[in-house]
Design a protein around this motif. Sequence first.
Motif: not given
Length: 228
Positions: A47, A49, A65, A92, A154
């Motif tokens: 998120k 990132s 985090h 998260g 990716d």
Amino acid sequence: MRCACAGRAGTCPRRVGSGCLGPVAAAMSGKSLLLKVILLGDGGVGKSSLMNRYVTNKFDSQAFHTIGVEFLNRDLEVDGRFVTLQIWDTAGQERFKSLRTPFYRGADCCLLTFSVDDRQSFENLSNWQKEFVYYADVKDPERFPFVVLGNKIDKLERQVSTEEAQAWCMENGNYPYLETSAKDDTNVAVAFEEAVRQVLAVEEQLEHCMLGHTIDLHSSSKSGSSCC
Ligand SMILES: Nc1nc2c(ncn2[C@@H]2O[C@H](COP(=O)(O)OP(=O)(O)OP(=O)(O)O)[C@@H](O)[C@H]2O)c(=O)[nH]1
Ligand SMILES: [Mg+2]
């Protein structure tokens, strides 16, 4: 006027006098359009990132985090409309639940995020959706704009297929589904633009319905319009 601001009484940035301007009305009245979107999902799905890639065009392979929440703004134009997107990035990890949930209220759109290489994060999407609806106090969950993001495409080892994710989205509210990579900058801008489109589409529908109620004085139908 009802606004998709998830019921934040008295705090909506589009509030004018005693009413709450929806995004479309705000745009048409020449007022700047501020939309709050919130990123939810398991710890580590990407998120922060995604937000950082979109706003600063940077990627940190050793990201920490998040604790609580953070937000960044970015101006953009979508289909001829100028918008300031206020992106709220949440923690998260379960231990930060009490720090993140107070910030759900007022969100115009919720980006439910999982990582395609982490099956558990996909299976937890329903819990995130429920948590959002509860703490944001969403009055009409079926109409609320959710967008689902499958991040880290990716990575070569996937645990969730595109078809499976699309099926979940279809079954749970016909949500748009986008596969992203914050690392490679794949579909990141597209994802945030889709969030804006979803908000504007819901608001346009509501305003269309309200207009129908306002001018259709002689309609024999009691409801006036079938769309609301
Ligand atoms: N390969 C790859 N790694 C990613 C991608 N997005 C994020 N990561 C990495 O995954 C890890 C977690 O990313 P974060 O953005 O911190 O995850 P988060 O969802 O914000 O996690 P919390 O703050 O704990 O909720 C970091 O090491 C990132 O570099 C991606 O698209 N591809
Ligand atoms: Mg984070």
